[in-house]
Design a protein around this motif. Structure first.
Motif: not given
Ligand code: LHQ
Length: 262
Positions: A32-41, A95-98, A122-125, A200-210
């Motif tokens: 739990h703590l490690a995953l939280r640290a990942g999303f905090e990063r 996750i939701r507020s990121l 956001d997108i689950t495969l 692909r998404l990371a190379a996109g207009p990530t402010r607009g995506l957010g």
């Protein structure tokens, strides 16, 4: 950093891999703590422009580690509400507020809180062999990690109740056909496809995506009038971004845009 979550950053994609494969990546406190640290990063680090969440081994995540709370050991009944307050709800909030895309690659069984964690992304495969199990009712619990919200929102009450009350496994293709996830993918192709999507998404207009993520999430509680006002405000913000200027310029110059997430 704990090895219960493996973390790597490549081409703007922060890959977080749940890594307790011998327990089907069920959550103990350390994970739990490690995953939280990942999303905090992911929140704090501008170099992170998308997150890819997956699991090591044959499972995605089997929810809470039930071995951590063996009732045969005696003692007072545990306060599961405190566990949720301390771990699951803050994770859901992160996750939701990121305001960056979170892609989930469900590589195998997703049970209990593990299933609902996947549904909060956001997108689950999912790999075709993966299964989603609302395992809570098998042990007398209530779906958590947003499950009682995600399931009826995504599926409607009839399917939500049947899945939660029966704990019957749902295969990945049916999950996709019902709209619970984005897509079911051949097992061997899952990570390649999920990585390509995240990259692909990371190379996109990530402010607009957010901002788009924020708007769509707000629709769950907004009226149409509220939503129209929100869209106007977010469009104003997006219109001031460097990525918008770059997108329009690239269109007019008939070339590919180079977005920087600014
Ligand atoms: C596990 C687990 C596991 C420990 C597999 N724990 N070892 C929130 C607040 C606080 C507390 C309570 O919970 C919650 C939220 C929740 O998530 S509640 C729901 C908890 N999860 C479950 O009830 C699922 C339990 N697991 C299963 O039903 C099965 O393992 C599934 C259906 C996921 C997979 O079945 P199989 O493919 O047949 O695998 P398996 O059962 O043989 O599991 C493989 C190993 O993983 C096995 O260990 P072993 O040493 O025997 O090889 C399991 O004991 C272990 N494992 N889930 N949650």
């Amino acid at each position: 950093m704990s090895d219960t979550v493996l973390s790597s950053l490549e081409a703007g994609v922060l890959r977080l891999t749940l890594n307790r494969p011998e327990k089907l990546n069920s959550f103990n406190e350390e994970m739990h703590l490690a995953l939280r640290a990942g999303f905090e990063r992911a929140h704090a680090d501008a170099a992170v422009r998308a997150v890819l969440l997956t699991g090591a081994g044959r499972g995605f995540c089997a929810g809470q580690d039930l071995g951590d709370r063996d009732p045969r050991k005696g003692g007072p009944a545990p306060d599961l509400g405190a566990t949720i307050d301390r771990f699951y709800n803050p994770l859901a909030g992160l996750i939701r507020s990121l305001e960056k895309p979170v892609i989930c690659a469900v590589n195998g069984v997703a049970a209990g809180a593990g299933a609902n964690l996947a549904l909060l992304c956001d997108i689950t495969l999912a790999a075709r062999s993966a299964r989603f199990i609302q395992a809570f009712s098998r042990i007398g619990l209530v779906p958590d990690t947003g499950g009682t919200w995600s399931l009826p929102h995504l599926l409607g009450e009839a399917r939500a109740k049947a899945l939660a009350l029966t704990a019957e496994p749902l295969d990945a293709e049916t999950a996709a056909a019902w709209g619970l996830i984005w897509r079911a993918v051949e097992d061997a192709a899952l990570m390649e496809e999920a990585t390509a999507l995240a990259t692909r998404l990371a190379a996109g207009p990530t402010r607009g995506l957010g901002l788009t993520k924020r708007a769509i999430q707000a629709a769950a509680t907004n009226s149409l009038d509220d939503q129209l006002v929100l869209e106007r405000d977010l469009q104003r913000e997006a219109g001031r971004s460097a990525d918008y200027a770059e997108g329009v310029t690239a269109f007019l110059e008939k070339r590919s845009p180079r977005f920087e997430g600014k």
